[in-house]
Scaffold this active site. Structure first.
Site, PDB file in Angstrom:
ATOM      1  N   LYS A  11      33.517  36.059  46.823  1.00  0.00           N
ATOM      2  CA  LYS A  11      33.798  34.934  47.720  1.00  0.00           C
ATOM      3  C   LYS A  11      34.166  35.467  49.110  1.00  0.00           C
ATOM      4  CE  LYS A  11      36.888  31.012  48.294  1.00  0.00           C
ATOM      5  NZ  LYS A  11      37.905  30.136  47.708  1.00  0.00           N
ATOM      6  N   GLU A  15      37.522  46.286  44.639  1.00  0.00           N
ATOM      7  CA  GLU A  15      36.738  46.714  43.469  1.00  0.00           C
ATOM      8  C   GLU A  15      35.256  46.449  43.693  1.00  0.00           C
ATOM      9  OE1 GLU A  15      39.424  44.851  43.453  1.00  0.00           O
ATOM     10  OE2 GLU A  15      40.820  45.511  41.887  1.00  0.00           O
ATOM     11  N   GLY A  40      37.851  30.814  43.373  1.00  0.00           N
ATOM     12  CA  GLY A  40      37.135  31.853  42.618  1.00  0.00           C
ATOM     13  C   GLY A  40      37.007  31.517  41.142  1.00  0.00           C
ATOM     14  N   ARG A  41      38.121  31.082  40.544  1.00  0.00           N
ATOM     15  CA  ARG A  41      38.102  30.825  39.097  1.00  0.00           C
ATOM     16  C   ARG A  41      37.439  29.498  38.749  1.00  0.00           C
ATOM     17  NH1 ARG A  41      42.997  31.146  41.378  1.00  0.00           N
ATOM     18  NH2 ARG A  41      44.382  29.332  41.408  1.00  0.00           N
ATOM     19  N   GLU A  99      45.840  32.213  36.290  1.00  0.00           N
ATOM     20  CA  GLU A  99      45.868  32.366  37.745  1.00  0.00           C
ATOM     21  C   GLU A  99      46.184  31.003  38.376  1.00  0.00           C
ATOM     22  OE1 GLU A  99      43.593  35.616  40.189  1.00  0.00           O
ATOM     23  OE2 GLU A  99      42.391  33.803  40.287  1.00  0.00           O
ATOM     24  N   HIS A 129      41.493  37.757  10.492  1.00  0.00           N
ATOM     25  CA  HIS A 129      41.825  39.007   9.807  1.00  0.00           C
ATOM     26  C   HIS A 129      42.601  39.939  10.715  1.00  0.00           C
ATOM     27  CE1 HIS A 129      39.461  38.038   6.248  1.00  0.00           C
ATOM     28  NE2 HIS A 129      38.701  37.370   7.111  1.00  0.00           N
ATOM     29  N   LYS A 166      47.814  44.467  45.493  1.00  0.00           N
ATOM     30  CA  LYS A 166      46.668  44.978  46.266  1.00  0.00           C
ATOM     31  C   LYS A 166      47.163  45.752  47.486  1.00  0.00           C
ATOM     32  CE  LYS A 166      43.630  41.013  45.321  1.00  0.00           C
ATOM     33  NZ  LYS A 166      42.917  39.891  45.920  1.00  0.00           N
TER      34      LYS A 166
HETATM   35  O1  F6P Z   1      42.631  38.893  43.068  1.00  0.00           O
HETATM   36  C1  F6P Z   1      42.371  37.620  42.650  1.00  0.00           C
HETATM   37  C2  F6P Z   1      41.112  37.070  43.231  1.00  0.00           C
HETATM   38  O2  F6P Z   1      41.346  36.638  44.520  1.00  0.00           O
HETATM   39  C3  F6P Z   1      40.572  35.950  42.354  1.00  0.00           C
HETATM   40  O3  F6P Z   1      41.175  34.742  42.608  1.00  0.00           O
HETATM   41  C4  F6P Z   1      39.125  36.001  42.653  1.00  0.00           C
HETATM   42  O4  F6P Z   1      38.377  35.317  41.697  1.00  0.00           O
HETATM   43  C5  F6P Z   1      38.902  37.492  42.657  1.00  0.00           C
HETATM   44  O5  F6P Z   1      40.056  38.012  43.261  1.00  0.00           O
HETATM   45  C6  F6P Z   1      37.664  37.969  43.349  1.00  0.00           C
HETATM   46  O6  F6P Z   1      37.623  37.580  44.681  1.00  0.00           O
HETATM   47  P1  F6P Z   1      36.281  37.624  45.501  1.00  0.00           P
HETATM   48  O7  F6P Z   1      35.291  36.715  44.866  1.00  0.00           O
HETATM   49  O8  F6P Z   1      36.641  37.210  46.893  1.00  0.00           O
HETATM   50  O9  F6P Z   1      35.766  39.049  45.474  1.00  0.00           O
END
Ligand code: F6P
Length: 518
Positions: free
Chosen positions: A184, A190, A245-246, A331, A362, A482
């Site tokens: 987003k 990452e 995002g979620r 979240e 199980h 972060k």
């Molecule tokens: O760190 C949390 C977050 O902001 C989530 O809410 C989001 O889905 C994820 O990181 C990834 O963010 P982006 O789509 O901006 O890379």
């Protein structure tokens, strides 16, 4: 009050306490509630303004106050031709413009028309993203695998641990691989780290930077950063800051899903979401599936001290569904202050967790049946298998009904003794019962049904968050870690002995890491 008694007193209970919408039948009779409880919970929802806040969300009001944003994932699945004007813009028209571009792109990949740098068709699609830009795509791919093109390979890279990228790509041919970089913000550490490694992987294998254009597309709200990374924005699929995002698996973040299942099935997925949205928007609270499930969660969390809710899908294809729900629920509702910034003095967001049945049976069900914590459970079953094989499916679903039955009614000491257990062992074999569960039953796992199921939980989370008076749409709590990690990274790699000014534990861990690091 025991569920045994509630059922004994009302022989119709199992037929009465149920509701149905968008292909999902919800049996909530095995909950510790009476008609009076329900009436009061519905009143609570009304007093807390669930209907007003819901309507404000659907109107596009900026209910995400801490980020001053609308919350409009519901617009992502409004049908073509309908309209929702927010700040003078018809967002539904925007949505369908992107959906059409996605369908065109997916068609070109699926037909082999889109070719890589060396002229070969794309056979492998790797989604790079994390959080909402990963969990939805992975979950949907796994859930809808039955509907996917089996001659295409789909992989998902999220972790900044290089193992994720290396293992996901080691058997792929770069010539036939397309990366979808999904973010987003296009600023997530990452995802950018993995995307840079992917670019190096392509450039090294195919001989030059000009290969990037045919092997990378982006999904983002941030065109500037996409261009900075080196992806042509004509190969970018956009979405908007009003999609959290979620809550984004049905936006362009679902591009890998669309490539996998095809545009028609993707449209079905959206139709399922929309059907549940409409139910949530219009059904009376007492018959409203997401409202009922949200209220039951509040009931156990705030009145019984439950700290977690188990989600137990009896369908192997839904193996990533609990993981997906963890971001959606935790979240969203992992918050300790109300919308106006006051500390809450009641518990909010529970832990959601689970595994597909019957595997969980199980493993951890023992704790749910006889442990000390109260763990309400949602059991999800389907009447038809997508892979009918002998009597597997009926055996699978017998377990759905049997587990809900065992949880609710248990086994009394008299029953245990009557079965021949010695009195000294009886206590160990007694099943207290009175453990609440919902059963969700549907005909078959289809794209449409999956959309409805996800929307059900989205709106259940909304209902809970509204009652708790919290903002379910921000996530400030993930920011601090972060920032701290960004400070620590250079200290791990610095030459010489860097000056460390953290607490003594962090300092010692960094020194130990540096000493062990080759
Ligand atoms: O760190 C949390 C977050 O902001 C989530 O809410 C989001 O889905 C994820 O990181 C990834 O963010 P982006 O789509 O901006 O890379």
């Amino acid at each position: 009050m025991h569920l045994r008694r509630l059922f004994a007193e009302d022989p119709e209970r199992g037929k009465r306490l149920c509701a149905e919408a968008a292909g999902l039948y919800l049996d909530y009779s095995k909950n510790r509630i009476t008609d009076e409880t329900l009436r009061l919970l519905v009143q609570l929802a009304r007093e807390c303004g669930v209907e007003e806040r819901r309507d404000a969300m659907f109107r596009g009001e900026r209910i995400n106050t801490t980020e001053n944003r609308s919350v409009l994932h519901v617009a992502l699945r409004m049908p073509k031709g309908s309209s929702l004007v927010v700040d003078g813009v018809d967002v539904v028209a925007q949505v369908h413009e992107v959906l059409d571009r996605m369908a065109d792109f997916a068609g070109r990949i699926r037909s082999g028309e889109w070719r890589g740098h060396t002229g070969r068709s794309i056979r492998n699609i790797v989604n790079i993203g994390i959080g909402g830009s990963d969990l939805g795509p992975v979950m949907a791919y796994e859930a809808l695998r039955h509907y996917t093109r089996r001659d295409l390979t789909f992989r998902f890279v999220s972790n900044v641990d290089a193992t994720d990228f290396v293992e996901a790509t080691r058997d792929l041919s770069p010539e036939e691989t397309l990366f979808i970089v999904s973010s987003k913000t296009f600023g997530t550490l990452e995802t950018l780290t993995n995307a840079h490694s992917a670019r190096r992987w392509i450039v090294d294998a195919l001989g030059g930077e000009d290969a990037v254009a045919r092997h990378f597309v982006a999904v983002s709200t941030n065109a500037e950063r996409v261009a900075e990374f080196g992806i042509d924005t004509t190969n970018m699929f956009g979405f908007w800051d009003w999609v959290g995002g979620r809550y984004s698996m049905d936006s362009a973040i679902g591009l890998s899903t669309m490539v996998a299942i095809g545009p028609e099935n993707f449209a079905e997925l959206l139709a399922g979401f929309h059907e549940m949205d409409e139910h949530f928007r219009t059904a009376p609270l007492a018959e409203n599936l997401p409202v009922l499930m949200g209220l039951l969660a509040v009931w156990y969390v705030d009145f019984f001290g439950a700290q977690s809710i188990a989600v137990l899908p009896y369908d192997q294809y839904l193996k990533r569904f609990p993981a997906y729900l963890q971001q959606l629920t935790m979240e969203s509702n992992g918050k300790h202050v109300t919308l106006d910034g006051r500390a809450v003095d009641y518990p909010t967001g529970p832990v959601y967790w689970g595994e597909p049945g019957t595997n969980g049976q199980h493993s951890f069900y023992q704790l749910i049946h006889q442990g000390t914590p109260l763990i309400p459970a949602d059991l999800i079953g389907f009447a038809n298998s997508l892979n009918p094989l002998g009597d597997h499916h009926d055996k699978l679903n017998a377990n759905v009904f049997a587990q809900a039955q065992a949880l609710a009614f248990g086994r009394t000491e008299q029953e245990v003794v009557a079965e021949g257990t010695s009195p000294e062992l009886a206590a160990h074999r007694v099943m207290p019962g009175n453990r609440p569960s919902n059963v969700l039953l549907a005909e078959k796992l289809t794209p449409r049904l999956l959309g409805a199921l996800v929307a059900l939980y989205e709106h259940s989370v909304f209902t809970q968050g509204t009652i708790w008076g919290i903002n379910s749409f921000d996530q400030w709590g993930v920011e601090l870690g972060k920032v701290l990690a960004a400070n620590i990274t250079p200290e791990l790699t610095a030459t010489g002995e860097p000056e460390l000014n953290h607490d003594s534990s962090t300092n010692a861990l960094i020194r130990r890491y540096r000493a062990l690091r080759h």
